[in-house]
Design an enzyme around this catalytic site. Sequence first.
Site, mmCIF file in Angstrom:
data_model
loop_
_atom_site.group_PDB
_atom_site.id
_atom_site.type_symbol
_atom_site.label_atom_id
_atom_site.label_comp_id
_atom_site.label_asym_id
_atom_site.label_seq_id
_atom_site.Cartn_x
_atom_site.Cartn_y
_atom_site.Cartn_z
ATOM 1 N N GLY A 51 42.331 40.577 38.205
ATOM 2 C CA GLY A 51 41.598 39.506 38.131
ATOM 3 C C GLY A 51 41.850 38.663 39.509
ATOM 4 O O GLY A 51 42.597 39.068 40.370
ATOM 5 N N ASN A 52 41.233 37.440 39.349
ATOM 6 C CA ASN A 52 41.718 36.498 40.733
ATOM 7 C C ASN A 52 41.574 35.145 40.152
ATOM 8 O O ASN A 52 41.145 34.955 39.103
ATOM 9 C CB ASN A 52 40.585 36.699 41.812
ATOM 10 C CG ASN A 52 39.128 36.530 41.282
ATOM 11 O OD1 ASN A 52 39.137 35.348 41.108
ATOM 12 N ND2 ASN A 52 38.437 37.525 41.342
ATOM 13 N N HIS A 53 41.874 34.272 40.861
ATOM 14 C CA HIS A 53 41.913 32.805 40.694
ATOM 15 C C HIS A 53 40.667 31.893 40.428
ATOM 16 O O HIS A 53 40.774 30.840 40.362
ATOM 17 C CB HIS A 53 42.988 31.788 41.550
ATOM 18 C CG HIS A 53 44.322 32.780 41.754
ATOM 19 N ND1 HIS A 53 45.089 32.645 40.668
ATOM 20 C CD2 HIS A 53 44.897 33.415 42.656
ATOM 21 C CE1 HIS A 53 46.299 33.364 41.070
ATOM 22 N NE2 HIS A 53 46.101 33.784 42.187
#
Length: 403
Positions: free
Chosen positions: A207-209
């Site tokens: 995933g990412n932020h």
Amino acid sequence: MLQGKKILLGVTGSIAAYKSLLLVRLLVREGAAVRVIQTPASRDFVTPLSLATLSKNPVHSDLFAGDTWANHVELGRWADVFVIAPLSCNTLAKMANGLCDNLLLATYLSAICPVLAAPAMDEDMWRHRATQDNLQRIRGFGNQVIPVEKGELASGLFGDGRMAEPETIVEFIRSILLERKDELAGRKALVTAGPTYEAIDPVRFIGNHSSGKMGIAIAEELAARGAQVHLVLGPSSLAVEGDGITLHRVTSAEEMHRVALAEFAAADIAILAAAVADYKPVERAPEKIKKKDGNLVLELTRTPDILRTLGGLKKPGQTLVGFALETTDGRSYALDKLRSKNADWIVLNTLSDNGAGFGFDTNKITIFGNDGSELAFEKKPKQQVAKDIVDTVIGRNPFVKRL
Ligand code: PMT
């Protein structure tokens, strides 16, 4: 311009009160009529004489002067907008609880115009649960709160709590007073927002932020102008407000692709602000992968590129806006995305800019148009950035002549 607009400014006791002088000057320069109410505590920080001189009006401060009663109802009814800047922790708490021990609070309680507040306090006070609850409460009463900024504070510490700059406050005032309601009535919009999660096994993902803040702000701005918005939101803990938004919660890039594709056909405008994972594991393990000695090698495969797909399907009359999130060479990557994905606009944000990109309440963007236009904006709260993006891509930005 705020020519002829009537602005009531409330000044409370905070070191940021010195900025209220600059705010008054900016508003008067824009042609607004400005009247000022001060709390008694604020007079230790900025004098009535300075505020009266700059606003060209007497300053109101006391509920009673001699045997004369100050008509707070008249002040509240006179104003097109009541701006409380700076809003101290103390006045915030009183507003949240309906206290009325000075003229500013009496006017606040009887005001029938929109109320806009720009808090200012030290970071620990700002983060205190009581302060956050009070903010939530005054928002619930229909007041609008301008996000605080991060920076050096009166305590000498560095953190959240600085009052927004006067220029930013003026933009918020403009956005309230200069009506944009209904300008997109009958239009349909598609927005993607947030991250995507690509499952590795039942407990892990790639995933990412992304928090979803940027895309949600865009969806809310489009809806506030009357558009019917389909918001396709990856995993985000944020609430979405606003009539006119149909929310599609998705998890993976493939799900986001499927919903975006289905909604794009009817959309007049699509703004893709999601941070979509570019790769996913070739296989999702059915059970939790157990750790072993040595490295674990995951084979990854590409996810669908939603922006590229929509760019290939775009029909005349549809406006397609993509984002570019870069760490280096932002301009050239953004221009490359504009061309290769057949977008009409690309909004560039770079992680090297302080306060821009993932998670922040602010962003700093440059918008590139396929007509060669290039517009750089200052760092601003994401709600204001959303306004700039929407203004630009629908042709409301005076610096861009198109559409
Ligand atoms: O959510 P926040 O915390 O508020 O943060 C906002 C943000 C940083 C996520 C946002 O401002 C932003 O930059 N979004 C795009 C992030 C990104 O993935 O950029 P990119 O350069 O990798 O992608 C370019 C464009 O293609 C984007 O419009 C993206 O949505 C789109 N894309 C990318 C990959 C993919 N598989 N499909 C896509 O549609």
